[in-house]
Design an enzyme around this catalytic site. Sequence first.
Site, PDB file in Angstrom:
ATOM      1  N   SER A 155       0.739  -1.091   0.096  1.00  0.00           N
ATOM      2  CA  SER A 155       0.006  -0.171   0.032  1.00  0.00           C
ATOM      3  C   SER A 155       0.861   1.611  -0.184  1.00  0.00           C
ATOM      4  CB  SER A 155      -0.848   0.011   1.101  1.00  0.00           C
ATOM      5  OG  SER A 155      -1.462   1.200   1.691  1.00  0.00           O
ATOM      6  N   TYR A 168      -2.071  -0.200  10.523  1.00  0.00           N
ATOM      7  CA  TYR A 168      -2.317  -0.531   9.037  1.00  0.00           C
ATOM      8  C   TYR A 168      -0.796  -0.128   8.519  1.00  0.00           C
ATOM      9  CZ  TYR A 168      -3.646  -0.932   4.195  1.00  0.00           C
ATOM     10  OH  TYR A 168      -3.724  -1.302   2.800  1.00  0.00           O
TER      11      TYR A 168
END
Length: 277
Positions: A155, A168
């Site tokens: 990501s 995250y």
Amino acid sequence: MSKRLAGKVALITGAARGIGRAQAVRFAQEGADVVALDVCGAVDTVVVPHSTPADLERTASLVAETGARVHTEVVDVRDLAGVQAAADRGVRQFGGLDVVCATAGITSRGAALDLDEDAWRAMLDVNLTGVWHTCRAGAPHLIARGAGAMVLTNSIAGLRGLVGVAHYTAAKHGVVGLMQSLAKELAPHNVRVNCVHPTNVDTPLIQNDAVRGAFRPDLDRPPTRAEFAEAALGMNLLPVPWIEPIDVANASLFLASDEARYITAATLPVDAGATQR
């Protein structure tokens, strides 16, 4: 022109939908047989809609439509023994393994100092330890082949800090470190390891009230898709609110193919310029 993955076998986690499904179908279109794994169920602390066995069956149908073979199993990437057993069964069925895509992942939100410990732990267990489990399960088979590629779906949070998703972000930064170490350890076996780093991707992980609402805190109701898109535009340099799963699958295909035969330990953004904002 020959298919780029002709005669190869790919193991893909998170294959029931989204990026994982797109990878499975795209790889199959290029000649690969696919071992498709997914949890197909809920993960505690995660409120976004989860994948289902029907989703995984749909992926299998789409792969089969290309003429490729597909082996599916329901397994949680947090379960090392389960992932290893599923990978081994797929390898026995297809006769080997050439590509590993560690794509399974979850999302949840919370300020760093307000996160519940269970939310922190679940995030790292799935998004970091689960990637390690997948790599550990697949690596012996790639080594046995004498060559191979691992693509770790990451990501933009693996390349920069993001507000409201510290757990995250920490997991995704950890995946970069894991990738770099694996690239060094597996290079003598001619196995390449890389990360692909998308911006927001149009999948159920972002198209839900929880994520949309974080982009529009000014509203006292769940934002519409259009309202979410308007707010999400600000993340990227290019004038798009998000990219499509096929964009990540195409980048993954490149990294898995011989076209990237000398690319390893790389972080490839597929981010519409988000990491340059």
